[in-house]
Design an enzyme around this catalytic site. Structure first.
Site, mmCIF file in Angstrom:
data_model
loop_
_atom_site.group_PDB
_atom_site.id
_atom_site.type_symbol
_atom_site.label_atom_id
_atom_site.label_comp_id
_atom_site.label_asym_id
_atom_site.label_seq_id
_atom_site.Cartn_x
_atom_site.Cartn_y
_atom_site.Cartn_z
ATOM 1 N N ASP A 196 75.104 16.395 53.960
ATOM 2 C CA ASP A 196 74.962 15.388 52.913
ATOM 3 C C ASP A 196 73.548 15.334 52.334
ATOM 4 O O ASP A 196 73.350 14.817 51.237
ATOM 5 C CB ASP A 196 75.359 14.003 53.436
ATOM 6 C CG ASP A 196 76.859 13.892 53.665
ATOM 7 O OD1 ASP A 196 77.629 14.597 52.980
ATOM 8 O OD2 ASP A 196 77.260 13.099 54.537
ATOM 9 N N ARG A 234 79.377 20.309 44.703
ATOM 10 C CA ARG A 234 77.933 20.043 44.749
ATOM 11 C C ARG A 234 77.102 21.313 44.562
ATOM 12 O O ARG A 234 75.985 21.237 44.050
ATOM 13 C CB ARG A 234 77.548 19.349 46.052
ATOM 14 C CG ARG A 234 77.990 17.905 46.083
ATOM 15 C CD ARG A 234 77.499 17.173 47.300
ATOM 16 N NE ARG A 234 78.025 15.812 47.276
ATOM 17 C CZ ARG A 234 78.176 15.059 48.340
ATOM 18 N NH1 ARG A 234 77.828 15.514 49.531
ATOM 19 N NH2 ARG A 234 78.660 13.842 48.219
ATOM 20 N N ARG A 252 75.523 11.659 45.567
ATOM 21 C CA ARG A 252 74.405 12.442 46.109
ATOM 22 C C ARG A 252 73.683 13.229 45.007
ATOM 23 O O ARG A 252 72.459 13.332 45.015
ATOM 24 C CB ARG A 252 74.898 13.401 47.180
ATOM 25 C CG ARG A 252 75.648 12.693 48.289
ATOM 26 C CD ARG A 252 74.897 12.658 49.567
ATOM 27 N NE ARG A 252 75.740 12.082 50.600
ATOM 28 C CZ ARG A 252 75.355 11.095 51.396
ATOM 29 N NH1 ARG A 252 74.149 10.582 51.272
ATOM 30 N NH2 ARG A 252 76.163 10.619 52.320
#
Length: 142
Positions: free
Chosen positions: A29, A60, A102
Site C-alpha cells: 500500500d 496503480r 493512494r
C-alpha cells in the site's frame, strides 16, 4: 493493526535501492508514495514483483507510471517490476488519481514538490484513507 510511528526527518540524501518482491508485498500500500520518493533519490530504484498493484482500487501501476511521468519523472515498467531513475525535478501537470485514494495522496504530495501547478482529477478520493488529508496538506503548504 499495522504498526504506526511518528517520524521526524531533518535531512536525508535519498539513494536508489532495489526492493525485492518479499519486501514489496509487505509494503504494497505504500508503493505509490515510495515511487514518488524514488523520483527524488539518486540513482535507480526498482520495485520487484508489484503486480498486485494492478488489482487494487485501480491499476496503480498504470496510475503511477502515467501520473509520475506527466510530472516529469523517469518511470518504466517491465512485467511486474517498476523502475525509477532520479533525482528528477518535477513540474506541475494534470494527473488522474483514477478514483484511488493512494494515488490521490501520492499526487497531492508530488504537487508540493513540483514547480508550477498540479491538478489532480479524483483528488477527493484521498478521503477514503483520511478525510482531512487534503486540508492538512494545504495547511502544511501554507
Amino acid at each position: 493493526d499495522e504498526p504506526v510511528a511518528d517520524l521526524r526527518v531533518r535531512s536525508a540524501q535519498l539513494r536508489g535501492v532495489e526492493v525485492d518482491a518479499r519486501q514489496a508485498v509487505a509494503a504494497i500500500d505504500e508503493i505509490p508514495v515510495l515511487c514518488l520518493a524514488a523520483t527524488q533519490a539518486r540513482g535507480r530504484t526498482t520495485f520487484r514483483g508489484v503486480g498486485e498493484l494492478r488489482v487494487k482500487e485501480s491499476d496503480r501501476i498504470a496510475g503511477i507510471v502515467d501520473g509520475l511521468s506527466a510530472l516529469g519523472a523517469k518511470v518504466a515498467v517491465d512485467g511486474d517490476d517498476v523502475h525509477i531513475v532520479g533525482p528528477t525535478a518535477l513540474h506541475g501537470a494534470s494527473v488522474d488519481a483514477l478514483g484511488d485514494h493512494r494515488l490521490a495522496m501520492t499526487f497531492a504530495i508530488a504537487g508540493l514538490l513540483a514547480s508550477g501547478r498540479t491538478t489532480i482529477t479524483g483528488a477527493a478520493s484521498a478521503a477514503v484513507s483520511d478525510p482531512g488529508f487534503l486540508a492538512e496538506l494545504e495547511r502544511i503548504r501554507s
